[in-house]
Design a protein around this motif. Sequence first.
Motif, PDB file in Angstrom:
ATOM      1  N   GLY A  16       0.800  -1.215   0.000  1.00  0.00           N
ATOM      2  CA  GLY A  16       0.000   0.000   0.000  1.00  0.00           C
ATOM      3  C   GLY A  16       0.832   1.264   0.000  1.00  0.00           C
ATOM      4  N   LEU A  17       0.690   2.044   1.070  1.00  0.00           N
ATOM      5  CA  LEU A  17       1.412   3.304   1.174  1.00  0.00           C
ATOM      6  C   LEU A  17       2.914   3.109   1.051  1.00  0.00           C
ATOM      7  CD1 LEU A  17       1.840   6.285   1.824  1.00  0.00           C
ATOM      8  CD2 LEU A  17       1.550   5.720   4.257  1.00  0.00           C
ATOM      9  N   SER A  18       3.447   2.092   1.694  1.00  0.00           N
ATOM     10  CA  SER A  18       4.903   1.911   1.662  1.00  0.00           C
ATOM     11  C   SER A  18       5.395   1.640   0.248  1.00  0.00           C
ATOM     12  CB  SER A  18       5.322   0.784   2.612  1.00  0.00           C
ATOM     13  OG  SER A  18       4.598  -0.384   2.359  1.00  0.00           O
ATOM     14  N   ALA A  19       4.582   1.009  -0.597  1.00  0.00           N
ATOM     15  CA  ALA A  19       4.980   0.794  -1.985  1.00  0.00           C
ATOM     16  C   ALA A  19       5.081   2.133  -2.720  1.00  0.00           C
ATOM     17  CB  ALA A  19       3.987  -0.132  -2.678  1.00  0.00           C
ATOM     18  N   GLY A  40       8.528 -12.129   0.892  1.00  0.00           N
ATOM     19  CA  GLY A  40       8.132 -12.699  -0.386  1.00  0.00           C
ATOM     20  C   GLY A  40       7.197 -11.784  -1.153  1.00  0.00           C
ATOM     21  N   LYS A  41       6.322 -11.107  -0.428  1.00  0.00           N
ATOM     22  CA  LYS A  41       5.356 -10.211  -1.061  1.00  0.00           C
ATOM     23  C   LYS A  41       6.016  -8.955  -1.627  1.00  0.00           C
ATOM     24  CE  LYS A  41       4.375  -7.963   3.374  1.00  0.00           C
ATOM     25  NZ  LYS A  41       3.373  -7.684   4.427  1.00  0.00           N
ATOM     26  N   GLY A 182      -7.792   9.003   7.443  1.00  0.00           N
ATOM     27  CA  GLY A 182      -8.752   8.548   6.448  1.00  0.00           C
ATOM     28  C   GLY A 182      -8.281   7.260   5.806  1.00  0.00           C
ATOM     29  N   GLY A 183      -9.146   6.654   5.031  1.00  0.00           N
ATOM     30  CA  GLY A 183      -8.790   5.436   4.327  1.00  0.00           C
ATOM     31  C   GLY A 183      -7.894   5.721   3.135  1.00  0.00           C
ATOM     32  N   ILE A 184      -7.072   4.736   2.769  1.00  0.00           N
ATOM     33  CA  ILE A 184      -6.153   4.877   1.647  1.00  0.00           C
ATOM     34  C   ILE A 184      -6.650   4.035   0.476  1.00  0.00           C
ATOM     35  CG2 ILE A 184      -3.787   4.547   0.847  1.00  0.00           C
ATOM     36  CD1 ILE A 184      -2.853   4.920   3.711  1.00  0.00           C
ATOM     37  N   LEU A 199     -11.213   8.746  -0.464  1.00  0.00           N
ATOM     38  CA  LEU A 199     -10.044   8.014   0.012  1.00  0.00           C
ATOM     39  C   LEU A 199      -8.769   8.739  -0.394  1.00  0.00           C
ATOM     40  CD1 LEU A 199     -11.083   4.347  -0.904  1.00  0.00           C
ATOM     41  CD2 LEU A 199     -11.181   5.437   1.344  1.00  0.00           C
ATOM     42  N   LEU A 200      -7.749   8.617   0.438  1.00  0.00           N
ATOM     43  CA  LEU A 200      -6.478   9.264   0.138  1.00  0.00           C
ATOM     44  C   LEU A 200      -5.733   8.489  -0.954  1.00  0.00           C
ATOM     45  CD1 LEU A 200      -6.654   9.444   3.651  1.00  0.00           C
ATOM     46  CD2 LEU A 200      -4.857  11.044   3.048  1.00  0.00           C
ATOM     47  N   ASP A 201      -5.097   9.214  -1.847  1.00  0.00           N
ATOM     48  CA  ASP A 201      -4.260   8.619  -2.893  1.00  0.00           C
ATOM     49  C   ASP A 201      -2.889   8.323  -2.286  1.00  0.00           C
ATOM     50  OD1 ASP A 201      -2.512   8.131  -5.000  1.00  0.00           O
ATOM     51  OD2 ASP A 201      -3.407   9.642  -6.302  1.00  0.00           O
TER      52      ASP A 201
END
Length: 233
Positions: A16-19, A40-41, A182-184, A199-201
């Motif tokens: 998610g955000l970290s990517a 692995g992910k 807020g939601g991402i 939702l946040l980008d």
Amino acid sequence: MVPTYQRALIVGAGEGLSASLARRLSREGLRLGLASRSIGKLEELAAETGAALHSCDAVDPSEVEALFARMEPALGGPPDVVIYNASGRLRGPVADLDPDAVRHALMVSAYGGFLVAQAAARRMLPGRHGAILFTGASASVKGYAESAAFAMGKFGLRGLSQSLARELHPKGIHVAHFVIDGGIRSASRPEPADAPDSLLDPDAIASAYWDVLRQDRSAWTSEVALRPWVERF
């Protein structure tokens, strides 16, 4: 003076955000390390960004130390940007919560942040240069019903960040906490058709992190709150 950073480490990396953070930092020319309990992910993201990978349980002091020892040669030196993005997400009625699960959630959200920040600070202090960034949440500033464990952990992380900012800013290390209020948006969480911009980008959030890293040290911020413009305070 605007600091120049060369090597970044993201702990608690995922899809998610970290990517988005990884892609932005790589695009800006930083050498990158990614750490997670399950790497692995992260292989596809690592191939895309050229990141070094290392498995790490952030609540284990020996694993955190091993992570930093591994990343120094992999990145060509100690990371001068460290982002703590891990969270212990546990929710439920307080009467039903398992105490061991609550302990683990607190360890991941707050104690892991301390261990990672301590390891980072020890390497940044000799050169009086670096940045330590913490990912917070709405729960960092307001506790919701059936979210006691998450709120306790995120309140703790915010307190850690505030304390470190006061201690480390005068020593050349920028510390900042980001309230993601807020939601991402993600592939698994698309924006509802009837609620555009709700939702946040994640790429926009990553840009905010980068903007903080580019701040002149005469005007460093220690906390940023980010929320969709349509959300009520």
